[in-house]
Write a protein that holds these residues in place. Structure first.
Motif, short mmCIF file in Angstrom:
data_model
loop_
_atom_site.label_atom_id
_atom_site.label_comp_id
_atom_site.label_asym_id
_atom_site.label_seq_id
_atom_site.Cartn_x
_atom_site.Cartn_y
_atom_site.Cartn_z
N LEU A 305 0.82 -1.21 0.00
CA LEU A 305 0.00 0.00 0.00
C LEU A 305 0.86 1.26 0.00
O LEU A 305 0.50 2.27 -0.62
CB LEU A 305 -0.93 -0.01 1.22
N LYS A 306 2.00 1.20 0.66
CA LYS A 306 2.90 2.35 0.68
C LYS A 306 3.36 2.69 -0.74
O LYS A 306 3.40 3.86 -1.14
CB LYS A 306 4.10 2.06 1.57
N THR A 307 3.69 1.66 -1.51
CA THR A 307 4.12 1.87 -2.89
C THR A 307 2.97 2.40 -3.73
O THR A 307 3.15 3.29 -4.57
CB THR A 307 4.66 0.57 -3.49
N ALA A 308 1.78 1.87 -3.51
CA ALA A 308 0.61 2.35 -4.26
C ALA A 308 0.39 3.85 -4.02
O ALA A 308 0.13 4.61 -4.97
CB ALA A 308 -0.63 1.56 -3.84
N ALA A 310 2.67 6.03 -3.13
CA ALA A 310 3.77 6.76 -3.77
C ALA A 310 3.54 6.91 -5.26
O ALA A 310 3.99 7.90 -5.87
CB ALA A 310 5.09 6.05 -3.49
N LEU A 311 2.84 5.95 -5.86
CA LEU A 311 2.55 6.00 -7.29
C LEU A 311 1.25 6.73 -7.60
O LEU A 311 0.88 6.87 -8.77
CB LEU A 311 2.47 4.57 -7.86
N GLY A 312 0.56 7.16 -6.55
CA GLY A 312 -0.71 7.87 -6.75
C GLY A 312 -1.85 6.95 -7.14
O GLY A 312 -2.81 7.40 -7.78
N LEU A 313 -1.77 5.68 -6.75
CA LEU A 313 -2.80 4.71 -7.11
C LEU A 313 -3.74 4.48 -5.94
O LEU A 313 -3.31 4.36 -4.79
CB LEU A 313 -2.17 3.39 -7.52
N SER A 314 -5.01 4.38 -6.23
CA SER A 314 -6.01 4.05 -5.23
C SER A 314 -6.44 2.60 -5.44
O SER A 314 -6.96 2.24 -6.51
CB SER A 314 -7.23 4.98 -5.36
N ILE A 315 -6.19 1.76 -4.46
CA ILE A 315 -6.49 0.33 -4.59
C ILE A 315 -7.98 0.10 -4.38
O ILE A 315 -8.52 0.44 -3.33
CB ILE A 315 -5.69 -0.51 -3.58
#
Length: 328
Positions: A305-308, A310-315
């Motif tokens: 989730l931390k990487t998501a 940082a990439l501006g992605l919403s899971i």
């Protein structure tokens, strides 16, 4: 506990029966196991730790009745046949080979020393065994094969990365399994109208150049095919991917622990532990040709989730519900 499928002769052995059998080992004998892998000791040692623990549970203790002869490379494949030959010359009782290139090297140099494989994507396609049920020869062990693996490779990325249409696929040309794995990804891509661009990296030294090429191609995400070098270089790959603002999908959860976005595949630590049961049976007299190759029935899905973020992605919540673990 993960459930593992096996076409095992006589059924799956329980831990109790394995322990009892181990107690009947030849008194006073020290067994020598060769370990052949790609990567530095820092990479291989955690996996050897799982192997040592499983072997200890089976009655083998390093320094008492077990010696592990280790050989590894720095992530390249060129010296693997030489190192495999060294293990044969050292008269090990068997070789535990991690990954398709090491298994191929071991098979190349010996037809008599038993070889237990682990972390191999396609042992049939690579020519290691004619079938999982009847491996024949001197090689058996644990494979990555799972029937629904290829379809999930792109399905998860397309759900996490909105409107993704161009995906890089990273392969190691020195890995014999990557031909069939790439075909699987291509099949999945066609069904989802995703365009693939294939990039290669044969050694750690090539990673910077490969990522520069990926950046120029302006792809929207990347799939890394399972490979010991990609595993060993997981911290560096995660750093390069984040620097390139590139969502990534891997076969091993350790890559996601290091900072990758998604992982979907069998647990390597569980595979190593399962391989120990093959080692035990062979040391007690079983022939590799009589031990069917085992494959996982369960794959683990891990999200960082931390990487998501940082990439501006919403899971999506539907993805969270399917995840075995979310790293925050």
């Amino acid at each position: 506990m993960r459930r593992w499928g096996a076409i095992l002769l006589g059924g799956v052995l329980s831990v109790a029966s394995l322990t009892a059998s181990a107690q009947s080992q030849e008194a006073g004998r020290t067994y020598r196991v060769g370990f052949l892998a790609m990567g530095s000791p820092a990479v291989t040692e955690p996996m050897l730790g799982h192997f040592r623990m499983a072997m200890s549970e089976l009655g083998y203790v390093e320094g008492r009745n077990l010696v592990i002869e280790q050989r590894w490379t720095d992530g390249t494949t060129e010296r693997l046949p030489e190192l495999a030959a060294q293990l044969v010359a050292a008269k090990v009782d068997l070789i535990l080979a991690w990954g398709t290139p090491p298994v191929g090297a071991a098979k190349q140099v010996t037809k008599t020393t038993p070889v237990v494989m682990v972390g191999v994507a396609d042992p049939i396609g690579a020519g290691f065994v004619p079938s999982l049920a009847r491996p024949g020869g001197n090689l058996t062990g644990v494979t990555n094969i799972a029937s629904d693996h290829s379809g999930k490779i792109l399905e998860l990325l397309t759900q996490v990365v909105p409107n993704v249409r161009t995906v890089a696929v990273l392969r190691n040309p020195g890995n014999a399994a990557h031909g069939s794995l790439l075909r699987d990804v291509e099949t999945a891509a066609r069904s989802r109208q995703v365009q693939l661009q294939v990039f290669v990296a044969n050694s750690p030294d090539e990673l910077d150049t490969t990522f520069a090429s990926i950046a120029r191609a302006k792809v929207e995400a990347a799939v890394f095919l399972a490979d010991p070098m990609f595993f060993g270089q997981r911290n560096r790959i995660a750093e390069l991917a984040l620097r390139s603002h590139l969502p990534t999908r891997f076969a091993r959860r350790e890559n996601v622990d290091a900072g990758g976005l998604l992982a979907y595949g069998p647990s390597l630590s569980q595979q190593i532990r399962r391989a120990a049961t093959f080692v035990d049976r062979i040391l007690r007299g079983a022939r590799p040709s009589d031990l069917p190759v085992e494959q996982p029935t369960r794959l683990e899905f891990v999200i960082n989730l931390k990487t998501a973020k940082a990439l501006g992605l919403s899971i999506p919540s539907s993805i969270f519900m399917r995840a075995d673990e979310v790293i925050e």
